[in-house]
Motif scaffolding. Sequence first.
Motif, short mmCIF file in Angstrom:
data_model
loop_
_atom_site.label_atom_id
_atom_site.label_comp_id
_atom_site.label_asym_id
_atom_site.label_seq_id
_atom_site.Cartn_x
_atom_site.Cartn_y
_atom_site.Cartn_z
N ILE A 31 1.17 -1.11 0.34
CA ILE A 31 0.14 -0.36 -0.02
C ILE A 31 0.73 1.55 0.00
O ILE A 31 1.54 1.88 1.00
N THR A 32 0.56 2.47 -1.06
CA THR A 32 1.07 3.38 -1.01
C THR A 32 0.52 4.63 -0.27
O THR A 32 -1.54 4.11 -0.18
N ALA A 33 0.62 5.81 0.17
CA ALA A 33 -0.14 6.99 0.21
C ALA A 33 -1.05 6.89 -1.04
O ALA A 33 -2.90 6.87 -0.28
N LYS A 34 -0.51 7.17 -1.79
CA LYS A 34 -1.38 7.08 -3.21
C LYS A 34 -2.76 6.44 -3.41
O LYS A 34 -4.05 6.32 -3.55
N ASP A 35 -2.30 5.36 -2.80
CA ASP A 35 -2.98 4.09 -2.99
C ASP A 35 -4.69 4.72 -2.27
O ASP A 35 -5.46 4.11 -2.24
N VAL A 36 -4.08 4.88 -0.79
CA VAL A 36 -5.21 5.16 -0.18
C VAL A 36 -6.54 6.43 -0.58
O VAL A 36 -7.33 6.55 -0.36
#
Length: 315
Positions: free
Chosen positions: A217-222
């Motif tokens: 998971i990346t911040a962008k995914d969130v």
Amino acid sequence: MSDKVYVGVDLGGTNIKIGICDKQGNLLHTYEGPTGVEQGPEAVLNRIAEYVKQIVSDSPFEWEQVAGVGAGVAGFIDIQNGTVLFAPNLKWKDVAVKRELEQRLGLPVALDNDANVAALGEAWSGAGAGLKNIVVYTLGTGVGGGIIIDGKIYQGFRGMAGELGHIKVVPDLEAIQCGCGQLGCVESVSSATGIVRMAKDAVERGETTTLSLNENITAKDVFNAAKDGDEVAMRIVKRAAYYLGKSMAAVAVVLNPQRFVIGGGVSRAGDILFEEIRKVYAQNVPEAFTQGVDIVPAKLGNDAGVVGAAGLNLR
Ligand SMILES: [Zn+2]
């Protein structure tokens, strides 16, 4: 006599980026080359001097037009003496950058840390152009910051002012330890690292979220999941925004900036983040601090460092 130009150096662990700005802060020419950290400070300083001479000679400007060279470095800087006290990504300790570069270039050299120069860049020709008092947050792996008062970087007692990421806003019972050693810093929830940690925690607790399908998971995914209506992701985004807004409210009553500028990778989340920050900010300051004050995305992106570094020689 032709107008003065200003050279900025963004000295990173991997690349050195150099730019020439006019006195309005427009970035006219850039050059990027490898830092070559493994060869040690002497070689890196030689390379910076070489790059600076090269970019000026490739430009339409004369060497005599260059008012000075500014450099931004991630790390602890003795700003007055222009010495890098400690820069982990360069593996430098006590490197007298100002003195060494002035010897090599015969021009005034100024040094500051990367977050401060990014703030100055935004104040000069970015999202804060034309304003005297702004506060800039940089949301990335950590939360960096810079304070511009009367158009100048505010340094504080030992150059440590503007460490906005370490404003403590999370209540003790919910707080986790920050990289700085303290509990509950805004950086621990609102940085990319903090956002990813909250997402992983939610997945581990078995909450129903599309993020559980994601191995890495990346911040962008969130942010993307939140935009697609994932409730868990939305809650995480709101939490990150909530503590940012709270920290800005704390800053506002001390400094009364006209504008908060938010840059860095996380700020690309856009409205979903900004609307929440603005709402929380407004809920947490006396009304007078909302009038004429706004919270906006940064404009210069990755160029903020090189533009702000060039601006260190504006007098
Ligand atoms: Zn901290």
